[in-house]
Scaffold this active site. Structure first.
Site, PDB file in Angstrom:
ATOM      1  N   GLU A 193      -5.890 -66.178 -38.098  1.00 53.12           N
ATOM      2  CA  GLU A 193      -5.842 -65.409 -36.848  1.00 53.12           C
ATOM      3  C   GLU A 193      -5.231 -64.021 -37.067  1.00 53.12           C
ATOM      4  OE1 GLU A 193      -3.912 -67.852 -33.842  1.00 53.12           O
ATOM      5  OE2 GLU A 193      -5.841 -68.769 -33.409  1.00 53.12           O
ATOM      6  N   GLU A 198     -10.704 -74.204 -34.464  1.00 54.55           N
ATOM      7  CA  GLU A 198      -9.639 -74.956 -33.792  1.00 54.55           C
ATOM      8  C   GLU A 198     -10.055 -75.266 -32.361  1.00 54.55           C
ATOM      9  OE1 GLU A 198      -5.719 -73.188 -33.998  1.00 54.55           O
ATOM     10  OE2 GLU A 198      -5.963 -72.666 -36.117  1.00 54.55           O
TER      11      GLU A 198
HETATM   12  C1  GAL Z   1      -3.431 -71.294 -33.290  1.00 51.51           C
HETATM   13  C2  GAL Z   1      -2.967 -71.292 -34.734  1.00 51.51           C
HETATM   14  C3  GAL Z   1      -2.543 -72.681 -35.151  1.00 51.51           C
HETATM   15  C4  GAL Z   1      -1.602 -73.251 -34.123  1.00 51.51           C
HETATM   16  C5  GAL Z   1      -2.236 -73.217 -32.753  1.00 51.51           C
HETATM   17  C6  GAL Z   1      -1.355 -73.731 -31.650  1.00 51.51           C
HETATM   18  O1  GAL Z   1      -3.517 -70.032 -32.774  1.00 51.51           O
HETATM   19  O2  GAL Z   1      -3.983 -70.838 -35.587  1.00 51.51           O
HETATM   20  O3  GAL Z   1      -1.947 -72.637 -36.404  1.00 51.51           O
HETATM   21  O4  GAL Z   1      -0.435 -72.504 -34.133  1.00 51.51           O
HETATM   22  O5  GAL Z   1      -2.529 -71.918 -32.421  1.00 51.51           O
HETATM   23  O6  GAL Z   1      -1.029 -75.040 -31.866  1.00 51.51           O
END
Ligand code: GAL
Length: 728
Positions: A185, A254
């Protein structure tokens, strides 16, 4: 003629050789605008995150099997730099850090791996995965065009890539790793810092590609990811995401299955219906790779949880719960979704959809391939009302906020809002006899201790502790003249201590005088209270407590921890005395830590009280006991409901920070699956401790004589602690 033929044959041979050598080495995993291809085969890839240090190696095979049974093709994990390189050049790949073993287990189960090397990983992990020593490399600035940082980053990335290569773990070598990730990110950071960020992105991409892993690299949330790196989307929904080049597949790295818990906050919950809806929506909009973050969240054992008060549990409301049990109906509802998607796969991968609009909130996405495959997704985006749509002369009822899947364009095999998987209810059942405790009260140290450091003014906490402990003592003397007015008037002076966080205990002449701590997104604290001082020398002892280091934010490495002042005493004859710049003595850690009271051998070095002398509700108290392992195979936890804040060890293993004294604030109202989800929707357990139970992995237990130690900061009732069995 013969000569011509021969030359042609030789040419053909050269062409064939170069073709195969190109493709066995390079092109086993490739991609185009529709999907990834593995050995030439197009795939819709279903992936889930399981972070190896958040469970034990003994749990891994079962977690991976449950992921496979749930219909996953890929396991995604970050690589945890601070687990693997705790001090510069000293590597650890043992125990929960045995990444090679983890990846080999995934391979043995017949699944692929997406390896997110980072090495910045965010992940609610201490310092976002960076080792604390990295902060102190001269001239370093994290995640920007900074030479010392780039050298360190390249060193670690190369170390990991070489390790993977030496174990033949990349797909072209016959291994399971089909893709990697560099950075995490970075787009939003680059946007904020501008030119050095751009330069760093380019350097990062070149450095990664030059590693020659033979599999594609991904950069998530990075709109300008340079070719051939694939950019991807993270969030609760990503259907609208468009890759930065038409020849890159649409990837959802994600899909947040829930959210993490913070001390002081309630437990997030994402309904299975909405999660399935988000995935189906992504797939019918051309998505071809999605990954559940998290599929198994697990536990932030020890002191691995990051700042802003992330809890020891990292359950995440994931399909497999923290303890490795199925979180139903979520797990089953997603398994059913995956079956439906798999049935559609031949049609999905061979074409792009045509979309039929039925009105503002209803659509059909139809995938019709030349070879005759047909799959349809019928959607109703209305959050509250169901709808009827007619598709190929048949009428279909669509519940609100749902998608029906028709793998043959006729039969509905799945609707995201219709859950047929059974629900499961968590039960925590007390087991075993009442524990019999002994206690030892830690001490406020003396400035004369041989390991105390005397310095002028206030020092940043991590600079002093290097994060070797949560605890740092700040000690000073205050001389009160016998002519001070307050000694007669009885109007005690006001002590004010400003701290960058995260929690603070104040002792005056050895007596506890108050506790303050930060909240949720604000770690900063101010202690302000009238304190009893006497004529002559008074000892002010501040115990500053870190609760994990920040893992996110532009230049989060510069965030301070500890007492940085100002510190003032008001109400003296001179009105206000500033204590900020005077002499302070520092002591890292607690006495009990330096004596290793968490181990059997260390515990012999002090006298423990028991029976009627057992410390009750006294701050800074160590408790110890031993217990036999509960029978059966159910996961084991410890109920800390009667305690305040501290840490727990079993047989020397750090279970994590406990903080049941922090009660969850927030709104925990009704929860309807329909409508856009955010992490604040559908929260649970407001008014309860943010975390009451703490997982003790069975593999850390002996059949009997398990040595359990609790360090309690606030003061609690240890006789209320019980072991429990978790079932669903
Ligand atoms: C995303 C990040 C993950 C984790 C998630 C929240 O933005 O890439 O590593 O932090 O948020 O759980």
């Amino acid at each position: 003629m013969w000569k011509m033929l021969k030359i042609n044959n030789i040419l053909l041979f050269i062409v064939l050789v170069s073709f195969f050598s190109c493709c066995t080495v390079k092109a086993t995993v490739s991609y185009d605008g529709r999907s990834f291809l593995i050995n030439g085969q197009r795939k819709i890839l279903i992936s889930g995150s399981i972070h190896y240090p958040r469970s034990t190696p003994q749990m891994w095979p079962d977690l991976i099997q449950k992921a496979k049974d749930g219909g996953l093709d890929v396991i995604q994990t970050y690589v945890f730099w601070n687990v693997h390189e705790p001090s510069p050049g000293k590597y650890n790949f043992e125990g929960r850090g045995d990444i090679v073993k983890f990846i080999k287990l995934v391979k043995a189960a017949g699944l692929y791996v997406h390896l997110r090397i980072g090495p910045y990983i965010c992940a609610e992990w201490n310092l976002g995965g960076f080792p604390v020593w990295l902060k102190y490399v001269p001239g370093i600035e994290f995640r920007t065009d900074n030479e010392p940082f780039k050298v360190a980053m390249q060193g670690f990335v190369t170390k990991i890539v070489n390790l993977m290569k030496s174990e033949n773990l990349f797909e072209p070598q016959g291994g399971p790793i089909i893709m990697s990730q560099i950075e995490n990110e970075y787009g939003p950071v680059e946007w904020e810092i501008g030119a050095p960020g751009k330069a760093y992105t380019k350097w990062t991409a070149d450095m990664a590609v030059a590693q020659n892993t033979g599999v594609p690299w991904v950069m998530c949330k990075q709109e300008d990811a340079p070719d051939p790196i694939v950019d991807s989307c993270n969030g609760f929904y990503c259907e609208g995401f468009i890759p930065n080049k038409p020849y890159k597949p649409k990837m959802f790295t994600e899909v947040w299955t829930g959210w993490y818990t913070q001390y002081g906050g309630p437990a997030p919950h994402r309904p299975a219906e909405d999660l399935a809806f988000a995935v189906a929506r992504f797939i019918h909009n051309n998505g071809s790779f999605f990954n559940y973050y998290m599929y198994h969240g697990g536990t932030n054992f020890g002191r691995t949880a990051s700042g802003l008060f992330v809890t020891t549990t990292y359950d995440y409301d994931a399909p497999i719960d923290e303890y490795g049990l199925l979180n139903e109906p979520k797990w089953g509802h997603l398994r059913d979704l995956h079956k439906a998607i798999n049935q559609c796969e031949p049609a999905l991968v061979s074409t792009y959809p045509t979309v039929i609009w039925y009105g503002k909130n209803q659509e059909a996405h139809v995938f019709k391939s030349e070879s005759g495959d047909c799959a349809a997704f019928l959607s109703n985006y209305d959050p509250t009302y169901s709808a009827k749509v007619t598709f190929q002369n048949v009428q279909y009822d669509l519940p609100p906020w749902s998608i029906s899947i028709l793998p043959d364009c006729k039969t509905v095999v799945y609707n995201t809002a219709k859950v047929s998987a059974p629900s499961s209810q968590v039960k925590m059942t007390p087991v075993g006899d009442q524990l019999s405790w002994q206690s030892y009260i830690d001490e406020t140290p003396s400035a004369d201790d041989s390991d105390a450091l005397e310095m002028n003014g206030l020092w940043e906490q991590i600079n002093v502790t290097r994060d070797s402990s949560d605890y740092l003592w700040y000690l000073t003397d205050v001389n009160i003249g016998s002519d001070e007015g307050f000694l007669k008037s009885g109007q005690d002076p006001l002590l004010t201590v400003v701290s960058a966080g995260h929690a603070l205990h104040v002792f005056i002449n050895g007596q506890p005088s108050g506790i303050v701590y930060g909240e949720l997104d604000n770690p900063k604290i101010t202690y302000s209270s009238n304190v009893k001082l006497r004529a002559g020398i008074n000892k002010i002892s501040l115990l500053s407590v870190a609760v994990g280091l920040a893992n996110v934010g532009v230049h989060f490495e510069t965030w301070n921890t500890g007492v940085l002042g100002p510190i003032t005493l008001q109400g003296l004859n001179e009105r206000t005395r500033d204590l900020t710049k005077q002499k302070w003595t520092y002591k890292v850690g607690l006495k009990g830590e330096s004596l290793s009271l968490n181990t059997v051998s260390g515990s012999a070095s002090v006298e423990w009280a028991e029976g009627s002398l057992l410390a009750q509700k006294q701050p800074l108290t160590w408790y110890k006991t031993s217990f036999s392992t509960p029978e059966g195979n159910d996961p084991v936890a410890i109920d800390m409901g009667s305690m305040g804040k501290g840490q727990i060890w079993v047989n020397g293993e750090n279970i994590g920070r406990h903080w049941p004294g922090y009660i969850a604030k927030g709104s925990c109202g009704d929860c309807s699956y329909g409508g856009t989800f955010t992490e604040k929707k559908c929260q649970r357990d407001c008014g309860q401790p943010s975390q009451r139970w703490y997982h003790i992995p069975r593999s850390w237990l002996n059949p009997s004589q398990n040595y359990l130690v609790v360090f309690e900061e606030w003061g609690g009732d240890a006789t209320g602690i019980t072991l429990v069995r978790r079932t669903r």
